[in-house]
Structure formats: structure tokens, C-alpha cells
Design a protein around this motif. Structure first.
Motif, PDB file in Angstrom:
ATOM      1  N   VAL A  68      92.344  13.544  28.878  1.00  0.00           N
ATOM      2  CA  VAL A  68      92.839  14.809  29.415  1.00  0.00           C
ATOM      3  C   VAL A  68      94.291  15.042  29.019  1.00  0.00           C
ATOM      4  O   VAL A  68      94.692  16.172  28.718  1.00  0.00           O
ATOM      5  N   GLU A  69      95.090  13.973  29.022  1.00  0.00           N
ATOM      6  CA  GLU A  69      96.483  14.109  28.609  1.00  0.00           C
ATOM      7  C   GLU A  69      96.587  14.605  27.178  1.00  0.00           C
ATOM      8  O   GLU A  69      97.367  15.523  26.869  1.00  0.00           O
ATOM      9  N   LEU A  74      94.269  16.157  25.441  1.00  0.00           N
ATOM     10  CA  LEU A  74      93.710  17.504  25.411  1.00  0.00           C
ATOM     11  C   LEU A  74      94.772  18.530  25.824  1.00  0.00           C
ATOM     12  O   LEU A  74      94.973  19.552  25.151  1.00  0.00           O
ATOM     13  N   ALA A  75      95.455  18.253  26.927  1.00  0.00           N
ATOM     14  CA  ALA A  75      96.483  19.166  27.409  1.00  0.00           C
ATOM     15  C   ALA A  75      97.652  19.249  26.435  1.00  0.00           C
ATOM     16  O   ALA A  75      98.242  20.315  26.241  1.00  0.00           O
ATOM     17  N   ARG A  76      97.979  18.121  25.797  1.00  0.00           N
ATOM     18  CA  ARG A  76      99.063  18.136  24.807  1.00  0.00           C
ATOM     19  C   ARG A  76      98.703  19.057  23.635  1.00  0.00           C
ATOM     20  O   ARG A  76      99.544  19.790  23.110  1.00  0.00           O
ATOM     21  N   GLY A  77      97.434  18.994  23.223  1.00  0.00           N
ATOM     22  CA  GLY A  77      96.995  19.875  22.150  1.00  0.00           C
ATOM     23  C   GLY A  77      97.051  21.336  22.558  1.00  0.00           C
ATOM     24  O   GLY A  77      97.522  22.190  21.791  1.00  0.00           O
ATOM     25  N   LEU A  78      96.567  21.637  23.756  1.00  0.00           N
ATOM     26  CA  LEU A  78      96.644  23.001  24.262  1.00  0.00           C
ATOM     27  C   LEU A  78      98.094  23.467  24.353  1.00  0.00           C
ATOM     28  O   LEU A  78      98.419  24.594  23.949  1.00  0.00           O
ATOM     29  N   GLY A  79      98.948  22.611  24.879  1.00  0.00           N
ATOM     30  CA  GLY A  79     100.351  22.987  25.031  1.00  0.00           C
ATOM     31  C   GLY A  79     101.030  23.253  23.706  1.00  0.00           C
ATOM     32  O   GLY A  79     101.784  24.221  23.559  1.00  0.00           O
ATOM     33  N   SER A  80     100.754  22.414  22.711  1.00  0.00           N
ATOM     34  CA  SER A  80     101.400  22.594  21.413  1.00  0.00           C
ATOM     35  C   SER A  80     100.950  23.874  20.733  1.00  0.00           C
ATOM     36  O   SER A  80     101.749  24.582  20.118  1.00  0.00           O
ATOM     37  N   ALA A 137      98.843  14.909  35.204  1.00  0.00           N
ATOM     38  CA  ALA A 137      98.793  14.523  33.792  1.00  0.00           C
ATOM     39  C   ALA A 137      98.783  15.752  32.897  1.00  0.00           C
ATOM     40  O   ALA A 137      99.414  15.774  31.833  1.00  0.00           O
ATOM     41  N   ILE A 138      98.066  16.798  33.318  1.00  0.00           N
ATOM     42  CA  ILE A 138      97.981  18.018  32.510  1.00  0.00           C
ATOM     43  C   ILE A 138      99.319  18.742  32.466  1.00  0.00           C
ATOM     44  O   ILE A 138      99.800  19.117  31.387  1.00  0.00           O
ATOM     45  N   VAL A 139      99.947  18.940  33.622  1.00  0.00           N
ATOM     46  CA  VAL A 139     101.205  19.702  33.635  1.00  0.00           C
ATOM     47  C   VAL A 139     102.336  18.916  32.982  1.00  0.00           C
ATOM     48  O   VAL A 139     103.294  19.506  32.470  1.00  0.00           O
TER      49      VAL A 139
END
Length: 321
Positions: free
Chosen positions: A110-111, A113-119, A24-26
Motif C-alpha cells: 500500500v505504501e 501504491l500510494a507513492r506511485g499515486l502521489g508521484s 501509511a498512505i498519507v
């Protein structure tokens, strides 16, 4: 519009397991160099040195679903870590993410959260390149930032402020603290004050400002994470100097004044002790670097003063208070 709340439905972390969580994170923050035992980074500049920093966000301590969203928490986590890299005069290259969360936590948390980190990493032309996940009693997010310090100029260390230099700043002062105060007050927040709330949810600094300052001759720098007076007091102590701030240069603006009137709080308290703006504060000879403004001078008289006087407020963030 202000956004708050965490997803409460959908499959949980316990139901999909570690492999499902990692997938989900990647998927939410894709990277071509994530997925092996470790990420291999290519230095962006010759004669470069690696710079690394890490910071944590703990549910109930650093954020709350009542005041933010997982997406915004992810973006904020990058800013607070990359600000430390920028404060050294370096360029962020990559981020690593470690998460501890209760098994019943929805995967959607988590998805997002990771989307925010990625953006946010993309805004710095960098990537989320790996990390770790495990179960725990509450949601804890740890981000490690990796940066590159190119060329042979010294890093912008806390102990390199010198008497006679100019004190400069990039970013807002007091906005994050004012935004948090508005959220915690329970009052109806006028649309005109929403920028303060947004600054608390995700502080704003311009990517590359630390690199610009170092290239322009800055010698010392920090980011305003624990409070302006507290962070500058650390720089002054480590450099063996004093710092005299200009009240005109750092005075609360109209947004802070309006929020102070609404809540019955002196906005100077937010400016001087608020922290979490992650504004870059540095010292330099000559004119302020591009994107920075002058807020004071470095003197030989130790301590931090405003117009030569002791600050009205001297507190700040305390990790174990």
C-alpha cells in the motif's frame, strides 16, 4: 530496466489496522487538504465546472505482480483516470483512493501504491486528497478523479464530432497491448523493446493536452482505453457520423513491427484493438492542436473505416469477457 513484483515481507495490513494503513498512505502521498471528513478544493479558474470520473484496477484482472510493481500500478491508476478528465477538455485537480485488500497484504504494498499515486498526481499539479480502505478477498484499487472545466466553452463530448472535421491523436497507439503481449509471452525481452513494456505498466500522455485541444477548438474527444476502433465507433455512433482513418498516420512503428516479428503477431492488431494506451483521440476544425497529430477525417458515412475500408481488426477490451 523492467521492474516487476510486489513486496511480500514486513508488517501486514491486518497487523497495523485501518489507522496504520491510512497513515501509511498519507505519509507516502502527503497532502495539506487530506485528513478531514472531506477535502475542500478551490476552483482553479473562474466560471469553472466540476468534472469527475472513476475507474478500478483489480488484481488478476487489470494487473499482476508478475508484470508490474505497486508503485507502477499507482501511477497507472492516475493516468487512466486523469485521461478521462483530459478527454473532456478539463484539468485534473485531485484524486481519491479506495483500496480493498486481504488483511495479510504487506503494508509495503500500500505504501508503494500510494507513492506511485502521489508521484503521478504531482506531475499534473494535483494531489491525492482522501479515500477509504477495507478488507477483501483480493487487492482492488479504485481511483476517483476530480477536475475543473474552466471558461464557457463546451466540454469535449462524445456526441460532438461533425462531418468535415479532422481526427487527431496525442499519445501512442498499440504500445500497451504490445507490452503486455511481450510480458505474457515469456520470451527474453530485448532492451530495445522495453519501452513497450513500460508503456503497458504506465501509459504516457502529456498533462494538459485535453485543455489545449479544447482551447484550440476541438469539439469531441475520448481516450483510447478499450481499443482504437471500439472507442472511435462509440464516438461515431453517438455523433451520428463516420470516421475514416489514414493507414499511413496510424501504421505500426518500428518498435511495434519488431515486437510483432518476435512474437509472430500482426502489430496492426495491437494498434486497432489494444486499448489501455489512454491516448487522446479527438475531432477539430482546422489544424491539429499543439501536441496532436492528424490521423483521419470525419465523414457522413457511419462507422469507422481505414482508407475507406473495413478495419482488419475490430475487437477490444470487454469488462465482462
Amino acid at each position: 530496466m523492467i521492474h516487476t513484483g510486489f513486496p511480500e515481507t514486513g508488517p501486514s495490513l491486518g497487523e497495523v489496522g485501518e489507522a496504520g494503513v491510512i497513515q501509511a498512505i498519507v505519509t507516502a502521498a502527503p497532502s495539506t487538504i487530506n485528513g478531514d471528513d472531506a477535502a475542500v478544493l478551490t476552483p482553479s479558474t473562474p466560471n469553472s465546472r466540476v468534472v469527475a470520473s472513476t475507474d478500478m484496477l483489480v488484481d488478476g484482472r487489470h494487473f499482476s505482480a508478475d508484470y508490474t510493481t505497486p508503485y507502477l500500478v499507482g501511477r497507472k491508476a492516475v493516468v487512466q483516470n486523469y485521461a478521462d478528465i483530459e478527454a473532456m477538455g478539463a484539468r485534473p485537480l485531485a484524486a481519491l483512493l479506495a483500496i480493498s485488500a486481504p488483511p495479510e497484504t504487506p503494508v509495503a504494498v500500500v505504501e508503494e501504491l500510494a507513492r506511485g499515486l502521489g508521484s503521478m498526481t504531482q506531475e499534473w499539479a494535483s494531489e491525492l486528497v482522501g479515500g477509504d480502505v477495507t478488507s477483501g478477498e483480493r487487492l482492488v484499487i479504485s481511483v476517483t478523479a476530480i477536475g475543473s472545466l474552466g471558461g464557457n466553452l463546451d466540454a469535449l463530448r462524445l456526441n460532438r464530432a461533425r462531418p468535415g472535421q479532422r481526427v487527431v491523436a496525442h499519445g501512442h497507439l498499440g504500445y500497451s497491448a504490445a507490452g503486455l503481449a511481450l510480458l505474457e509471452s515469456g520470451v527474453r525481452i530485448p532492451a530495445s523493446l522495453e519501452p513497450l513494456v513500460q508503456a503497458h505498466q504506465v501509459p504516457e500522455i502529456t498533462p494538459g493536452r485535453g485543455v489545449v485541444a479544447r482551447s484550440a477548438g476541438a469539439t469531441a474527444m475520448t481516450d483510447n482505453s478499450d481499443g482504437l476502433i471500439r472507442d472511435l465507433s462509440t464516438m461515431a455512433r453517438m455523433s451520428g457520423v463516420g470516421i475514416d482513418l489514414s493507414s499511413v498516420a496510424i501504421k505500426p512503428d518500428r518498435l511495434l513491427e519488431d515486437a510483432g516479428l518476435l512474437l509472430g503477431i500482426d502489430p496492426w492488431e495491437w494498434v486497432l484493438t489494444g486499448g489501455e494506451d489512454h491516448a487522446l483521440i479527438g475531432t477539430c476544425d482546422g489544424s491539429a492542436p499543439v501536441g496532436f497529430r492528424s490521423i483521419g477525417t470525419v465523414s457522413r458515412q457511419q462507422g469507422v473505416r481505414i482508407d475507406g475500408k473495413e478495419p482488419a481488426y475490430t475487437g477490444g477490451w470487454e469488462s465482462f469477457a
